[in-house]
Design an enzyme around this catalytic site. Structure first.
Site, PDB file in Angstrom:
ATOM      1  N   CYS A  36      -2.309  -2.960  -3.647  1.00  0.00           N
ATOM      2  CA  CYS A  36      -3.624  -2.812  -3.025  1.00  0.00           C
ATOM      3  C   CYS A  36      -4.610  -2.236  -4.040  1.00  0.00           C
ATOM      4  CB  CYS A  36      -3.505  -1.868  -1.827  1.00  0.00           C
ATOM      5  SG  CYS A  36      -5.062  -1.330  -1.129  1.00  0.00           S
ATOM      6  N   CYS A  64       0.819  -1.205   0.000  1.00  0.00           N
ATOM      7  CA  CYS A  64       0.000   0.000   0.000  1.00  0.00           C
ATOM      8  C   CYS A  64       0.854   1.255   0.000  1.00  0.00           C
ATOM      9  CB  CYS A  64      -0.844   0.056   1.282  1.00  0.00           C
ATOM     10  SG  CYS A  64      -2.194  -1.117   1.311  1.00  0.00           S
ATOM     11  N   CYS A 117      -2.771   4.792   2.645  1.00  0.00           N
ATOM     12  CA  CYS A 117      -3.911   3.925   2.317  1.00  0.00           C
ATOM     13  C   CYS A 117      -5.018   4.049   3.366  1.00  0.00           C
ATOM     14  CB  CYS A 117      -3.481   2.464   2.240  1.00  0.00           C
ATOM     15  SG  CYS A 117      -4.864   1.385   1.755  1.00  0.00           S
ATOM     16  N   CYS A 138      -5.802   1.669  -2.588  1.00  0.00           N
ATOM     17  CA  CYS A 138      -4.972   2.884  -2.705  1.00  0.00           C
ATOM     18  C   CYS A 138      -4.156   2.896  -3.988  1.00  0.00           C
ATOM     19  CB  CYS A 138      -4.085   3.053  -1.486  1.00  0.00           C
ATOM     20  SG  CYS A 138      -2.835   1.761  -1.304  1.00  0.00           S
TER      21      CYS A 138
END
Ligand SMILES: [Zn+2]
Length: 368
Positions: free
Chosen positions: A79, A48, A52, A82
Site C-alpha cells: 500500500c 497493508c 492502515c 501505510c
C-alpha cells in the site's frame, strides 16, 4: 542442534494469531500488532499494515500474512499510504521530529503554534501520542521535563532551581506535578539514580524497556494488562519508580534486539539488574542457561533448580519474569509439547520459538 521431542511438538503448534484476533486488530487499527502481520485485500490486490488509515476491507476480502515477503509472493502490492515495507513499529517522520526535539531540549514547551511552525497539525499529534504512548503530547512533554528534573535532582541540584530550570513556572506546580508522576517528592528523589524507561518498537509490538544504573531491569510488552503491576513491582524491588528516559543499557538492548529479530543474535550481552524473591531469581538465572532454539519442560526446569516438586512455583516465577525475550521464559513449554501460558500472549511465544527455530536452520511446516 539437538531437538528434543518437546521442541518438535512445539513446532507443530506454531501458527498465526487466531483469525478473530487478526480481524479485531484490523478493525481497531491496533498499533500493538504493527510488524506482526500484514493484511492483503483480495479486491484491490494491495497489502497493508494492521493500522492502515485507508478504508478497511470487508472481513471476507482480507488475507493475512506473517511477513511482507509472503504477501508479495502471493501477488499483493504494498500500500502506498501505510508503506508496509518500511521498518515496522517505527514512528512516522513528523512524530520522530517531535520526539527528537523533546530529547534534544526536554524543557521546551511545544505549543500548538510551535507544532504548526513544524508543519504538524496539533490534533494529529494529540491523537497519535494518545494512541501510541497512552498520553497526550502535552503529558508526554511534561513527563519528559520531569525526567529531566529527576536527572538534575540526582546530580544534587536543589529542588526549587531544578523546577524552574525544567520549565515549570511555579515551585508548587513543579512539586505537585513531580509527586503526581513519580509518587515521591522531589526532595526524596535527590541523590537517587532513577530507573529510566523507554518505549521501543519491535516486530512483536512496542516493548517498554527499563534500566537502572547497573543494567536492564524490565522489558515488557507494552500492551499487557499486567504492565501496571510490573511497574509497581519495579518500585517495590528497586525502591524507586521508573521515569521516561534512556541510558547505555537501554540503547544496548535496542541494538541487540534488532540483531536477534533479524536472526543474527543467539544470546544477549546486555548487563541485567535482576531483583525478585530468592526463588524467582534462581528460576530466572536457570532460564538464561537454556540455549537459543531449544525448549525444556516445566518439570525439567524444576529439577534443574533442585526443586523437582515445585513445578507450579517454577511456572509462577516464570510468569513473573520482567525481562522476557532476554531471559528466555518462552523456551519453557509443557512436556507434551503444548506451549501453555505466556504473559505476552501465546502467539508471541509462538513467534519467538518460530524465529529461533528458523534462525537455527530448522525447516518448519507452517499452517497459514
Ligand atoms: Zn495501507
Amino acid at each position: 542442534m539437538p531437538v528434543d521431542t518437546a521442541t518438535a511438538a512445539a513446532t507443530a503448534t506454531l501458527r498465526m494469531p487466531r483469525p478473530e484476533e487478526l480481524h479485531r486488530a484490523v478493525d481497531d487499527r491496533d498499533p500493538s500488532y504493527e510488524g506482526i502481520f500484514v493484511v492483503g485485500v483480495r479486491t484491490t490486490g494491495i497489502f497493508c499494515r494492521p493500522t492502515c488509515p485507508s478504508k478497511q476491507a470487508r472481513r471476507e476480502n482480507r488475507r493475512f500474512f506473517l511477513t511482507t515477503g509472503e504477501a508479495a509472493k502471493a501477488g499483493f502490492r504494498p500500500c502506498r499510504r501505510c508503506k508496509p515495507l518500511e521498518r515496522p513499529g517505527g514512528h512516522p517522520e513528523w512524530a520522530r521530529r517531535v520526539i527528537e526535539t523533546l530529547e534534544a531540549n526536554p524543557t521546551r514547551r511545544l505549543t500548538d503554534a510551535a507544532l504548526r511552525r513544524m508543519d504538524i497539525q496539533p490534533a494529529t499529534a494529540r491523537r497519535y501520542f494518545l494512541g501510541r504512548f497512552g498520553m497526550t503530547l502535552h503529558a508526554y512533554a511534561r513527563a519528559r521535563r520531569l525526567g529531566f528534573a529527576l536527572d538534575r535532582l540526582h546530580e544534587g541540584t536543589p529542588v526549587t532551581p531544578t523546577g524552574f530550570d525544567s520549565g515549570f513556572e511555579s515551585d508548587s506546580g513543579f512539586r505537585d506535578a513531580f509527586k503526581k508522576l513519580f509518587g515521591i517528592t522531589p526532595a526524596a528523589a535527590r541523590g537517587t539514580p532513577p530507573i529510566v524507561a523507554k518505549m521501543i518498537p519491535s516486530p512483536l509490538g512496542p516493548l517498554l524497556a527499563a534500566a537502572t544504573e547497573k543494567g536492564l531491569c524490565m522489558l515488557e510488552f507494552a500492551d499487557r494488562e499486567k504492565l501496571p503491576r510490573q511497574a509497581e513491582d519495579l518500585t517495590r524491588f528497586y525502591d524507586r519508580p521508573p521515569v521516561p528516559g534512556t541510558n547505555q543499557y537501554i540503547e544496548q538492548v535496542i541494538r541487540e534486539l534488532d540483531e536477534y529479530f533479524a536472526g543474527n543474535r543467539r544470546s544477549f550481552d546486555v548487563p541485567l539488574d535482576i531483583r525478585g524473591t530468592e526463588f524467582q531469581e534462581r528460576v530466572w538465572r536457570e532460564l538464561l542457561r537454556i540455549p537459543f532454539g531449544e525448549t525444556i519442560s516445566y518439570e525439567a526446569l524444576a529439577i534443574r533448580i533442585g526443586k523437582p516438586t515445585a513445578q507450579r512455583a517454577v511456572g509462577l516465577a516464570n510468569g513473573r519474569n520482567r525481562i522476557p525475550i532476554v531471559i528466555p521464559c518462552h523456551r519453557v513449554i509443557q512436556k507434551n509439547g503444548q506451549l501453555r501460558g505466556y504473559g505476552g500472549g501465546l502467539w508471541r511465544k509462538q513467534f519467538l520459538l518460530e524465529l529461533e527455530l528458523r534462525a537455527a536452520g530448522i525447516v518448519l511446516a507452517l499452517g497459514a
